[in-house]
Design an enzyme around this catalytic site. Structure first.
Site, PDB file in Angstrom:
ATOM      1  N   HIS A 115      -0.637  -2.143 -11.848  1.00 42.31           N
ATOM      2  CA  HIS A 115      -1.313  -3.075 -12.762  1.00 42.31           C
ATOM      3  C   HIS A 115      -0.504  -3.492 -13.973  1.00 42.31           C
ATOM      4  O   HIS A 115      -0.233  -2.606 -14.943  1.00 42.31           O
ATOM      5  CB  HIS A 115      -2.331  -2.282 -13.111  1.00 42.31           C
ATOM      6  CG  HIS A 115      -3.325  -2.158 -11.891  1.00 42.31           C
ATOM      7  ND1 HIS A 115      -3.328  -0.942 -11.057  1.00 42.31           N
ATOM      8  CD2 HIS A 115      -4.546  -2.817 -11.341  1.00 42.31           C
ATOM      9  CE1 HIS A 115      -4.445  -1.115 -10.175  1.00 42.31           C
ATOM     10  NE2 HIS A 115      -4.996  -2.115 -10.374  1.00 42.31           N
ATOM     11  N   LYS A 118       7.794   0.010 -16.870  1.00 46.90           N
ATOM     12  CA  LYS A 118       6.475   0.551 -16.226  1.00 46.90           C
ATOM     13  C   LYS A 118       7.074   1.574 -15.213  1.00 46.90           C
ATOM     14  O   LYS A 118       7.487   1.248 -14.025  1.00 46.90           O
ATOM     15  CB  LYS A 118       5.804  -0.592 -15.461  1.00 46.90           C
ATOM     16  CG  LYS A 118       4.861  -1.334 -16.264  1.00 46.90           C
ATOM     17  CD  LYS A 118       3.757  -2.005 -15.366  1.00 46.90           C
ATOM     18  CE  LYS A 118       2.906  -1.301 -14.637  1.00 46.90           C
ATOM     19  NZ  LYS A 118       2.164  -0.386 -15.485  1.00 46.90           N
ATOM     20  N   TYR A 140     -10.346 -10.243  -6.179  1.00 44.61           N
ATOM     21  CA  TYR A 140     -10.771  -9.191  -7.168  1.00 44.61           C
ATOM     22  C   TYR A 140      -9.465  -9.106  -8.176  1.00 44.61           C
ATOM     23  O   TYR A 140     -10.072  -9.432  -9.336  1.00 44.61           O
ATOM     24  CB  TYR A 140     -11.157  -8.013  -6.737  1.00 44.61           C
ATOM     25  CG  TYR A 140     -11.565  -6.834  -7.594  1.00 44.61           C
ATOM     26  CD1 TYR A 140     -12.948  -7.172  -8.332  1.00 44.61           C
ATOM     27  CD2 TYR A 140     -10.503  -5.961  -7.927  1.00 44.61           C
ATOM     28  CE1 TYR A 140     -12.992  -5.890  -9.526  1.00 44.61           C
ATOM     29  CE2 TYR A 140     -10.930  -5.366  -9.164  1.00 44.61           C
ATOM     30  CZ  TYR A 140     -11.902  -5.129  -9.682  1.00 44.61           C
ATOM     31  OH  TYR A 140     -12.505  -4.200 -10.805  1.00 44.61           O
ATOM     32  N   HIS A 141      -8.532  -8.885  -7.717  1.00 43.73           N
ATOM     33  CA  HIS A 141      -7.428  -8.275  -8.617  1.00 43.73           C
ATOM     34  C   HIS A 141      -6.947  -9.801  -9.370  1.00 43.73           C
ATOM     35  O   HIS A 141      -6.341  -9.617 -10.249  1.00 43.73           O
ATOM     36  CB  HIS A 141      -6.329  -7.628  -7.774  1.00 43.73           C
ATOM     37  CG  HIS A 141      -6.667  -6.638  -7.549  1.00 43.73           C
ATOM     38  ND1 HIS A 141      -7.261  -6.055  -6.167  1.00 43.73           N
ATOM     39  CD2 HIS A 141      -6.932  -4.970  -8.221  1.00 43.73           C
ATOM     40  CE1 HIS A 141      -7.638  -4.842  -6.008  1.00 43.73           C
ATOM     41  NE2 HIS A 141      -7.464  -4.371  -7.343  1.00 43.73           N
TER      42      HIS A 141
END
Length: 654
Positions: free
Chosen positions: A534, A528, A169-170
């Site tokens: 993400h 970040k 998915y990622h």
């Protein structure tokens, strides 16, 4: 001609959890009452990365993107009045998967459940965490060993549990092409099976193969996505038969759950996302041969923030209408023998086999982590380029952008906002838990856990004992850090300029001119802060800034505001902060205050993330120069803004 017997519908789930265990429990019970047939638990970032709610790195992150679970008491509250023996529970948890499963088993035992009957899944795929989601703790090899510990323990003690969910998915969320998604996920499956094979008797290995499941993504190109699922089915069957000699076709079945694509959800005209989600669901349900075992859908407003219960209900109704009102489940496979589908499936398989052979030559998935990460960053850059150049049409984004305002937005901005008081409330309960437990029992349990990890024993029995003794999530993870060390994953962004500089001539010239005025190369620090892993947005900004001729300083995820400010002292001309977890207010405020205290208040700060308009106004009032959200998809405009912000002439004119 319809089959005599209608197929059973897939498991209908909603990925959910927020604020506190108590609030999430109420949400789960409501969803089950409305027809959901399985649970899918979202944990907050401190829980995912192995920190308690009162850790300095957890500040601003508690209860934001999922539920905080610090100890057995939280897990008990989370599943209060939900009989776990009758439930099918998916837990999206990776680095702390052995621990959260230990807590789940301890609660099930308290409920009087027969542990051997528990059904569900822990995601437990660390390889994709290094590539795309960033919630890893330890280096790859000990992480792979812990994946194996969970699988070996479950096979013996919780046989109906899926001990790992190979999660492509990622990979798609990080920009993977269809072929990369197939190959990188299958390479992960191979790495896990290679780890497991020596752990069990040869006659038991096929059944263990049969417990490995997958968690995939379905994007908007639904014919390609449907063919991808058929290719997955064929390739996994082929790998298990030829590489591992699994003879029983039942154990070679490709079992998968799906969450459809969030990457393609748009902040612009967000009501269009309802159609996108429906079309993407068709890709994983239309073909009986490759139909998902469980489906969870995002809500229409997830590009804006946390969905409200009504938004989640609306997505669940979409599944129920397809499963119960249409005749889809009355027929065999609609695509068998279709020449167009067969040709596409064969082409995908051929490309995936070539990429798998390439990864194999590097020593498999663990050896190829740096390679796969850089390929994903490149593929995502290509995807964004196509949208910017209007080669890929996204309705409401780069075509048909004029529209009526959405009546769905309402007075609350169309999303649910977590009360900031939740964090202190959770910390108070954590303090009370620590005060009431038996400290001697906790120390003994932690010593045994550390010994098990050091000696290479399976960590699951010691983890379950620690859960019962009252150990916390942060304490469990600290033992793993002490024994195995921490890891910093590759960023996938090299310092060297790529060949994607076409169309950047004007910006490159402007960067050169400003650099001359500054007396040295324009330096852009991309940071970040917080626990959000993400990193796709930060990587693409750094990638484009580099190709525009800026000197970039990007060290990857999970930095403290203190570390970012320290890096800014090294000559940054502009600082860009990327925060997707909803903790932008507290993290930016902390960073700005530290910069002013260090005499760096003159350096412009820009911020990007999923940021509601009201929050954007607050950030600008703090002194943030620019705020960017997913609707600001033209990266070259951001690059021009950066040049203007640091241009001495423009600053002087102001």
């Amino acid at each position: 001609m319809t089959d005599l017997q209608k197929d059973r519908p897939w498991l209908i789930r909603t990925y959910a959890g927020h604020s506190t265990a108590k609030a999430s429990n109420a949400l789960y019970r409501n969803n089950l009452a409305r027809g959901q047939t399985g649970l899918s638990v979202a944990f907050d970032l401190p829980t995912q990365t192995g920190y308690d709610s009162d850790h300095v790195l957890a500040r601003g992150e508690v209860g934001k993107v999922g539920v905080p679970v610090c100890h057995l008491g939280d897990m008990r509250t989370l599943f209060d009045e939900i009989p776990l023996e009758q439930m099918n529970t998916s837990m999206t948890i990776n680095a702390t998967a052995p621990w959260l499963l230990a807590l789940y088993i301890a609660v099930a035992e308290e409920q009087g459940a027969d542990v051997s009957k528990l059904q569900g899944t822990v995601q437990n795929d660390l390889i994709k965490e290094y590539l795309s989601r960033g919630t890893y703790i330890c280096p790859p090899k000990p992480s792979l060993k812990m994946i194996g510990d969970v699988a070996e323990f479950c096979y013996t003690n919780v046989p109906k549990w899926n001990p790992m969910n190979v999660c492509s998915y990622h990979l798609q969320e990080a920009g993977a092409t269809t072929e990369q998604e197939l190959a990188f996920a299958l390479a992960t499956g191979i790495a896990v099976l290679d780890e497991l094979k020596p752990r069990v008797p040869a006659e038991d290995f096929p059944a263990l193969c049969g417990r490995i499941s997958f968690f995939v993504n379905a994007g908007i190109r639904f014919v390609t996505e449907m063919c991808k699922m058929r290719a997955f089915v064929d390739l996994w069957d082929e790998i298990l038969e030829t590489r591992y000699g699994v003879e029983n076709p039942k154990f070679r079945r490709f079992r998968y759950g799906v969450q459809v694509n969030s990457l393609g959800l748009t902040e612009q005209q967000p009501e269009n996302n309802v159609y996108r989600i429906l079309i993407e669901m068709l890709a994983v349900t239309l073909s009986k041969k490759a139909r998902a075992r469980a489906v969870q859908l995002p809500a229409w407003n997830e590009a804006l923030g946390l969905p409200r219960p009504w938004d989640q209900q609306w997505s669940m109704r979409m599944q129920q209408i397809l499963a119960y009102e249409t005749d889809l489940l009355e027929y065999g496979d609609l695509f068998d023998g279709n020449p167009v589908v067969d040709a596409k499936v064969e082409a995908l398989k051929e490309s995936a086999r070539a990429e798998l052979a390439n990864i194999d030559s590097m020593g498999g998935a663990i050896g190829a982590i740096d390679y796969m990460k850089s390929r994903l960053v490149d593929a995502n850059a290509e995807r964004l380029n196509r949208i910017e150049k209007n080669e890929t049409i996204v309705v409401g984004v780069n075509k048909w952008t004029e529209g009526e305002p959405s009546p769905l937005m309402g007075e609350d901005g169309g999303i649910m906002v977590v009360d900031p008081a939740v964090e202190q409330d959770q910390i108070d309960r954590l303090d009370a838990w620590r005060a009431e437990r038996d400290d001697a029992a906790v120390k003994a349990a932690l010593a045994e856990l550390r010994a098990a990890a050091k000696e290479g024993r399976n960590v699951m029995p010691a983890s379950i004992a620690a859960a019962k003794a009252g150990v916390t999530t942060g304490e469990w993870a600290e033992q793993m850090r002490v024994v195995h060390g921490e890891y910093r994953g590759p960023t996938g962004v090299s310092k060297a300029v790529s060949n994607k500089t076409e169309g950047l001539e004007d910006i490159r010239a402007a960067v050169d001119a400003v650099s001359d005025s500054l007396g040295r190369r324009l330096r852009f620090l991309v940071g970040k802060p917080g626990l959000d892993g993400h990193s796709n947005g930060a990587e693409q900004i750094a990638f484009r800034a580099r190709d525009c001729g800026m000197e970039i300083d990007y060290e990857g995820i999970r930095l403290t505001p203190e570390q970012i400010v320290e890096a800014a002292k090294d000559g940054a001309h502009v600082v860009g902060l990327s925060i997707l977890s909803g903790s932008h207010i507290s993290l930016v405020e902390d960073t700005m205050e530290r910069m002013r205290n260090e005499g760096l208040g003159h350096i412009p700060v820009i911020v990007g993330g999923i940021i509601p308009e009201e929050d954007a106004r607050r950030l600008k009032a703090m002194g943030v120069a620019k705020v960017y959200t997913p609707k600001d998809f033209v990266l070259n405009m951001i690059m021009k803004d950066i040049v203007t912000l640091v241009d001495p002439k423009a600053v002087a004119a102001e």
